[in-house]
Write an enzyme that holds these catalytic residues in place. Structure first.
Site, PDB file in Angstrom:
ATOM      1  N   LYS A  51       3.186   1.834 -11.758  1.00 16.06           N
ATOM      2  CA  LYS A  51       4.041   2.858 -11.791  1.00 16.06           C
ATOM      3  C   LYS A  51       5.520   1.871 -11.813  1.00 16.06           C
ATOM      4  O   LYS A  51       5.497   0.979 -11.577  1.00 16.06           O
ATOM      5  CB  LYS A  51       4.245   3.475 -10.533  1.00 16.06           C
ATOM      6  CG  LYS A  51       5.349   4.404 -10.032  1.00 16.06           C
ATOM      7  CD  LYS A  51       5.150   5.252  -8.816  1.00 16.06           C
ATOM      8  CE  LYS A  51       5.988   4.628  -7.750  1.00 16.06           C
ATOM      9  NZ  LYS A  51       7.400   4.202  -7.770  1.00 16.06           N
ATOM     10  N   GLU A  96      10.209  12.635  -6.669  1.00 14.49           N
ATOM     11  CA  GLU A  96      10.614  12.206  -5.272  1.00 14.49           C
ATOM     12  C   GLU A  96      11.771  12.867  -5.052  1.00 14.49           C
ATOM     13  O   GLU A  96      12.864  13.035  -5.666  1.00 14.49           O
ATOM     14  CB  GLU A  96      10.776  10.949  -4.909  1.00 14.49           C
ATOM     15  CG  GLU A  96      10.922  10.448  -3.841  1.00 14.49           C
ATOM     16  CD  GLU A  96      11.178   9.028  -3.215  1.00 14.49           C
ATOM     17  OE1 GLU A  96      10.577   8.118  -4.154  1.00 14.49           O
ATOM     18  OE2 GLU A  96      11.580   8.557  -2.503  1.00 14.49           O
ATOM     19  N   ASP A 133       2.979  -0.930  -8.078  1.00 13.65           N
ATOM     20  CA  ASP A 133       4.199  -0.430  -8.040  1.00 13.65           C
ATOM     21  C   ASP A 133       5.132  -1.713  -8.816  1.00 13.65           C
ATOM     22  O   ASP A 133       5.103  -2.662  -8.184  1.00 13.65           O
ATOM     23  CB  ASP A 133       4.796   0.034  -7.007  1.00 13.65           C
ATOM     24  CG  ASP A 133       5.991   0.852  -7.051  1.00 13.65           C
ATOM     25  OD1 ASP A 133       6.527   1.350  -8.021  1.00 13.65           O
ATOM     26  OD2 ASP A 133       6.590   1.091  -5.893  1.00 13.65           O
ATOM     27  N   ASP A 135       6.146  -0.306  -3.649  1.00 13.90           N
ATOM     28  CA  ASP A 135       7.242  -1.597  -3.158  1.00 13.90           C
ATOM     29  C   ASP A 135       8.134  -1.276  -1.973  1.00 13.90           C
ATOM     30  O   ASP A 135       9.091  -2.033  -1.346  1.00 13.90           O
ATOM     31  CB  ASP A 135       8.246  -1.923  -4.228  1.00 13.90           C
ATOM     32  CG  ASP A 135       9.096  -0.914  -4.801  1.00 13.90           C
ATOM     33  OD1 ASP A 135       9.239   0.248  -4.288  1.00 13.90           O
ATOM     34  OD2 ASP A 135      10.112  -1.419  -5.706  1.00 13.90           O
ATOM     35  N   SER A 136       7.801  -0.009  -1.272  1.00 10.90           N
ATOM     36  CA  SER A 136       8.134   0.438  -0.215  1.00 10.90           C
ATOM     37  C   SER A 136       7.759  -0.545   0.799  1.00 10.90           C
ATOM     38  O   SER A 136       8.137  -0.434   2.035  1.00 10.90           O
ATOM     39  CB  SER A 136       7.942   2.095   0.031  1.00 10.90           C
ATOM     40  OG  SER A 136       6.528   1.924  -0.028  1.00 10.90           O
ATOM     41  N   GLU A 189       9.944   3.138 -12.292  1.00 13.03           N
ATOM     42  CA  GLU A 189      11.050   3.948 -11.952  1.00 13.03           C
ATOM     43  C   GLU A 189      11.799   4.372 -13.235  1.00 13.03           C
ATOM     44  O   GLU A 189      12.225   3.314 -13.839  1.00 13.03           O
ATOM     45  CB  GLU A 189      11.913   3.584 -10.798  1.00 13.03           C
ATOM     46  CG  GLU A 189      11.183   3.502  -9.448  1.00 13.03           C
ATOM     47  CD  GLU A 189      11.938   2.984  -8.205  1.00 13.03           C
ATOM     48  OE1 GLU A 189      13.369   3.056  -8.573  1.00 13.03           O
ATOM     49  OE2 GLU A 189      11.423   2.920  -7.172  1.00 13.03           O
TER      50      GLU A 189
HETATM   51  O1  KIV Z   1       7.559   2.246  -3.292  1.00 15.19           O
HETATM   52  C1  KIV Z   1       6.923   3.235  -3.033  1.00 15.19           C
HETATM   53  O2  KIV Z   1       5.994   3.423  -2.084  1.00 15.19           O
HETATM   54  C2  KIV Z   1       7.256   4.780  -3.781  1.00 15.19           C
HETATM   55  C3  KIV Z   1       7.278   5.952  -3.223  1.00 15.19           C
HETATM   56  C4  KIV Z   1       8.699   6.139  -2.612  1.00 15.19           C
HETATM   57  C5  KIV Z   1       7.070   6.753  -4.368  1.00 15.19           C
HETATM   58  O3  KIV Z   1       7.663   4.186  -4.717  1.00 15.19           O
END
Ligand code: KIV
Length: 284
Positions: free
Chosen positions: A117, A186, A87, A48-49, A119
């Site tokens: 993924k 991270e 993500d 989600d970056s 968090e």
């Molecule tokens: O969103 C993303 O790219 C991430 C990375 C910072 C691990 O979660």
């Protein structure tokens, strides 16, 4: 297209057992996915970056499931064989186990992901349990978790103190026990990452700025090629200055168009004389 075989969970665990580090990168679009596939990157994360790197927001919080699905579909088209991780964006799993399972299911059904993924540590163990019980491999994410950047006090090293580091170890174990096949660390001190990796039994530990002793390494694609103009994190190694190549090319384009150098003969097409004569007659 490359002739690589599909990366599967057993293949990832075999690579870990062989002692060879897993390679992982973020990716958000079709052409980059194609290049990453050619380089045989093991795991691709549509992070989600993308809210920051592709959409220009100041954080990842505004990113929606629909944003994630669209980008992930494009990445899957470019990298059909890599292990593809979607993500889970902000508020797609925090509110309930049910929302977590439904949104994880969207990644699998609509984007062709291999895994998701999310968090968080022990407090997210029930989400991981629910998602894995639904047959979806889940990766955890500890340390600097960008969706909680406000409560973490900014983008900074996590687990510097012994108590905080102990919580990271406990969280990693809780995620593994809940069924997570992998955990991303991270911006965590190297020796904390090493301890977590040593204690992992059935879980692949990936480092992003957490040192060399994990089972694999992750970089943000935009950081490794100088493609994020706002800042370059210290943990990111620059493997090529794509920003410079692109900026030089753009400047040259403007110069060549304005000075009538571009387009040259090979960049356009003509019409046969007789067709052109007829056209002139037709339009009088
Ligand atoms: O969103 C993303 O790219 C991430 C990375 C910072 C691990 O979660």
């Amino acid at each position: 297209m490359s002739d690589r075989k599909k990366v599967t969970l057993p293949a990832l665990f075999r690579k870990v057992d062989s002692g060879k580090p897993i390679t992982m990168l973020t990716c958000y679009d079709y052409p980059t996915a194609y290049f990453q596939e050619q380089a045989c990157i093991d795991m691709i994360l549509v992070g989600d970056s993308l809210g920051m790197t592709m959409l220009g927001y100041d954080s990842t919080l505004p990113v929606t499931m629909d944003d994630m699905i669209r980008h992930t579909q494009a990445v899957r088209r470019g990298a059909p064989m890599a292990w593809l991780i979607g993500d889970m964006p902000y508020m797609s799993y925090q509110s309930s186990v049910e929302s977590a399972i439904l949104n994880a299911g969207r990644f699998m059904a609509e984007a062709g992901c291999d895994a998701i993924k999310l968090e968080g540590g022990a407090e997210m163990a029930d989400r991981v349990e629910g998602i894995t019980a639904a047959g979806i491999p889940a990766m955890g994410h500890l340390g600097l978790t960008p969706q909680s950047v406000s409560s973490l006090g900014g983008f900074r090293l996590q687990g510097k103190g012994a108590l905080q580091a102990k919580k990271l170890l406990d969280d990693a174990k809780a995620l593994e026990e809940a069924g997570a096949y992998a955990v991303l660390l991270e911006l965590v001190p190297d020796r904390v990452c090493e301890l977590i990796t040593e204690r992992a039994e059935e879980c692949i530990i990936i480092s992003l700025g957490a040192g060399p002793d994990a089972h694999g390494q992750l970089l943000i694609y935009h950081d490794m090629f100088g493609l994020y103009p706002k800042f370059k994190p210290r943990m990111a190694k620059v493997f090529g200055q794509a920003d410079k190549v692109i900026q030089d090319g753009l400047n040259r384009y403007v110069e060549e168009v304005e000075n009538k150098v571009f387009p040259e003969k090979e960049h356009y097409f003509g019409i046969k004389d007789e067709e052109y004569e007829q056209l002139l007659e037709l339009i009088g």
